[in-house]
Design an enzyme around this catalytic site. Structure first.
Site, short mmCIF file in Angstrom:
data_model
loop_
_atom_site.label_atom_id
_atom_site.label_comp_id
_atom_site.label_asym_id
_atom_site.label_seq_id
_atom_site.Cartn_x
_atom_site.Cartn_y
_atom_site.Cartn_z
N GLY A 61 0.77 -1.24 0.00
CA GLY A 61 0.00 0.00 0.00
C GLY A 61 0.80 1.28 0.00
N GLU B 254 3.57 4.60 5.92
CA GLU B 254 2.35 3.80 5.79
C GLU B 254 1.37 4.49 4.86
OE1 GLU B 254 0.95 1.09 6.26
OE2 GLU B 254 1.30 0.21 8.20
N ASP B 255 0.51 3.68 4.24
CA ASP B 255 -0.57 4.23 3.44
C ASP B 255 -1.73 4.64 4.34
OD1 ASP B 255 -1.13 1.57 4.13
OD2 ASP B 255 -1.92 1.04 2.17
N ASP C 164 -5.63 2.00 10.15
CA ASP C 164 -7.02 1.62 10.33
C ASP C 164 -7.22 1.26 11.80
OD1 ASP C 164 -9.62 0.60 9.99
OD2 ASP C 164 -9.15 -0.23 8.04
N LYS D 206 -7.68 6.62 10.24
CA LYS D 206 -9.11 6.55 10.56
C LYS D 206 -9.26 6.61 12.08
CE LYS D 206 -10.42 3.51 6.72
NZ LYS D 206 -11.00 2.19 6.42
N PHE E 215 -14.12 2.20 3.73
CA PHE E 215 -13.11 1.46 2.99
C PHE E 215 -12.69 2.30 1.80
CE2 PHE E 215 -11.37 -1.66 0.07
CZ PHE E 215 -10.53 -2.35 0.93
N VAL E 216 -11.39 2.61 1.73
CA VAL E 216 -10.88 3.50 0.69
C VAL E 216 -9.91 2.78 -0.24
CG1 VAL E 216 -11.24 5.66 1.93
CG2 VAL E 216 -9.15 4.38 2.31
N ARG F 113 -5.03 0.21 -6.96
CA ARG F 113 -3.86 0.85 -6.36
C ARG F 113 -3.35 2.01 -7.21
NH1 ARG F 113 -1.85 -2.28 -2.12
NH2 ARG F 113 -2.20 -4.51 -2.30
#
Length: 185
Positions: A48, A103-104, A107, A135, A156-157, A169
C-alpha cells in the site's frame, strides 16, 4: 487510471490528486526539518505505501536510504484480521539508525502497533511513523504518529496504493468504492 475509468464502481473521490500531492510535499518539508543532519532510513510498508513512499522520497531534500517490509493482516477482505504475518523483512540492519515508517493508512492500528514493537526491538536510534491516512474512529490501539496526512471517516478506501482485491492501487486519488463492488449495501 482515473475516476472516469472506474465508472459506477467509484462511489466518490474523497481526496483529489492535487490535495494528496500538496500534503506529501508538506509532510516532506516537516521531515526534512526534523531530520536535518541525521542519517534517515525510510521504510515503506508494502504494498500500500508504494505510491506514498515514492512521492515522499522524491519530495525530500535529505539524502535518505529506503527499505521495504511487507506485512499482512487483511487477506482479501476489507477489515484487518489483527493477525500479522511478515511477508518480507528489511534488508537493512537498523541498529543505531533513525527509522521512519511510511504507511498508506492506519485503520485499527493493530498491524502498525506490532510492526512498531518489532522494529523497536532491533535497537534503532529512533522510530517514527508517517501515514498518508488515518481513521480515528477505527483505531483500537493507541499509536503515536508523528506525521499524518489526512484523518478520514471509517470507510473502505482505495487508490494511491490502497486496494480492494489487489485492484485500484494505481488511482492517483483516494476514493471509496460503490457497495456493489464488494458486496456491501
Amino acid at each position: 487510471m482515473d475516476a472516469a475509468d472506474m465508472g459506477k464502481d467509484l462511489a466518490k473521490v474523497l481526496i483529489p490528486e492535487d490535495e494528496l500531492q500538496a500534503k506529501i510535499r508538506e509532510l516532506a518539508g516537516r521531515i526534512d526539518e526534523d531530520y536535518e543532519g541525521r542519517d534517515l532510513l525510510i521504510v515503506g510498508v508494502l504494498k500500500g505505501a508504494v505510491m506514498a513512499m515514492a512521492d515522499l522520497a522524491r519530495a525530500l531534500h535529505l539524502p535518505v536510504q529506503m527499505d521495504w517490509m511487507a506485512v499482512s493482516s487483511y487477506g482479501a477482505g476489507t477489515k484487518s484480521s489483527g493477525v500479522v504475518r511478515v511477508l518480507k523483512d528489511l534488508d537493512t540492519d537498523i541498529a543505531g539508525r533513525h527509522v521512519l515508517i511510511v504507511e498508506d493508512i492506519i485503520d485499527s492500528g493493530l498491524t502498525l502497533s506490532w510492526l512498531l514493537q518489532n522494529l523497536k526491538s532491533r535497537d534503532p536510534a529512533s522510530v517514527e511513523i508517517c501515514t498518508v491516512l488515518r481513521k480515528p474512529d477505527a483505531i483500537k490501539v493507541p499509536i503515536d504518529v508523528k506525521y499524518v496526512g489526512f484523518d478520514i471517516p471509517n470507510e473502505f478506501v482505495i487508490g494511491y496504493g490502497l486496494d480492494y482485491a489487489e485492484k485500484y492501487r494505481n488511482l492517483p486519488f483516494i476514493g471509496t468504492l460503490a457497495p456493489h463492488v464488494y458486496g456491501g449495501n
